[in-house]
Design a protein around this motif. Sequence first.
Motif, PDB file in Angstrom:
ATOM      1  N   VAL A  77     -50.220 -51.641   0.834  1.00 46.54           N
ATOM      2  CA  VAL A  77     -50.909 -51.837   2.121  1.00 46.54           C
ATOM      3  C   VAL A  77     -50.179 -51.076   3.214  1.00 46.54           C
ATOM      4  CG1 VAL A  77     -51.728 -53.504   3.809  1.00 46.54           C
ATOM      5  CG2 VAL A  77     -51.726 -54.126   1.395  1.00 46.54           C
ATOM      6  N   VAL A  81     -51.430 -47.538   5.619  1.00 47.05           N
ATOM      7  CA  VAL A  81     -51.445 -47.376   7.078  1.00 47.05           C
ATOM      8  C   VAL A  81     -50.383 -46.384   7.559  1.00 47.05           C
ATOM      9  CG1 VAL A  81     -52.331 -49.712   7.330  1.00 47.05           C
ATOM     10  CG2 VAL A  81     -49.899 -49.320   7.619  1.00 47.05           C
ATOM     11  N   ARG A 114     -59.150 -54.013   3.419  1.00 46.60           N
ATOM     12  CA  ARG A 114     -59.476 -53.952   4.846  1.00 46.60           C
ATOM     13  C   ARG A 114     -58.821 -52.740   5.507  1.00 46.60           C
ATOM     14  NH1 ARG A 114     -57.464 -55.857   9.781  1.00 46.60           N
ATOM     15  NH2 ARG A 114     -59.116 -56.401  11.273  1.00 46.60           N
ATOM     16  N   GLN A 115     -57.562 -52.476   5.195  1.00 47.93           N
ATOM     17  CA  GLN A 115     -56.876 -51.356   5.827  1.00 47.93           C
ATOM     18  C   GLN A 115     -57.430 -50.015   5.333  1.00 47.93           C
ATOM     19  OE1 GLN A 115     -55.019 -51.428   8.405  1.00 47.93           O
ATOM     20  NE2 GLN A 115     -54.900 -53.663   8.497  1.00 47.93           N
ATOM     21  N   HIS A 119     -58.938 -47.396   8.063  1.00 50.87           N
ATOM     22  CA  HIS A 119     -58.383 -46.048   8.167  1.00 50.87           C
ATOM     23  C   HIS A 119     -59.247 -44.989   7.469  1.00 50.87           C
ATOM     24  CE1 HIS A 119     -54.603 -47.192  10.133  1.00 50.87           C
ATOM     25  NE2 HIS A 119     -54.708 -48.309   9.440  1.00 50.87           N
TER      26      HIS A 119
END
Length: 295
Positions: A77, A81, A114-115, A119
Amino acid sequence: MPAIRYGLIAHRLHRQGSDSGLLRWLQAAEPAVRALGLGLHAVGGTYDAVQRYGLLDKFPGLVRYPNGHSGGLTRLVSHIVGGVQPGQALDGVIFLIDPVDPSSLFPEAQALKRQCVIHGKPFLATEAAALEWLQIEGLQAGLASAQAPGAALLQAMPQQVAALIAHDALKTQMVEFAGTHFELLSRYQERVATGTTGGLLNQMAWSRGWPSDQPWVTPYRSGPLGGDAQIAERVLDGSCQKVIFFEDPHVARQHEADIQLMERAVCSASDRTTCMNSPAMAWRWAEALGKIPLK
């Protein structure tokens, strides 16, 4: 350092046995992985399975992360990011999900998806999606057709059904995407959509000259009223092979259970169904297929 780097994780179901999803994917994808020089950053148990299968032998792009319970998934995760050190950023994730594995609902797994959506990075949750995306990367990189047989993706469209779904804040983007790639999407045997999105897409198609007495998409109920479940049933029946879902990760959703139901149906049909969760994925997919002359 590889030019393209993906996280790799497979639930236990997909990495055990001689017919596991991870093994099938590796056998089919290895030529493209090697040709692309793809970096694969695999969480512990998945890395061990790749080694056990004896594939990607002496491949320098294969990197081991800790096991999931030791923070391997959390590190993925963070690296999606951008990470905390230079050079840690990943370009996407291949996560072969078993929808009945309880860890699929752990915070780390939810945050990873979700990330990726936030992104605009690929989150590939099925065997079919992971294989297709290697073909997309190959087309973008200009690989020979033997290494990335992207033409097969176009040839399959007339026998397939695609679902087009968008949350409220992204419906305009979905209409723009479908309008820009109208000819490509019209190759599908059928298109289906949840309620409001379906209405907007039909209006767009009719404005472009699609016969006014024929819907361009078959509209089901809106998501909160059960449209996601209707599409999930078609996925499970094998009568919907692609889901293009413009997901808004920034809003609380009262019908979150319905969305998860549809996504779990996609993962249950891992060998035959693909899903794109963001506009960035969908545009890159369509751009790559646009490199192949339409016939």
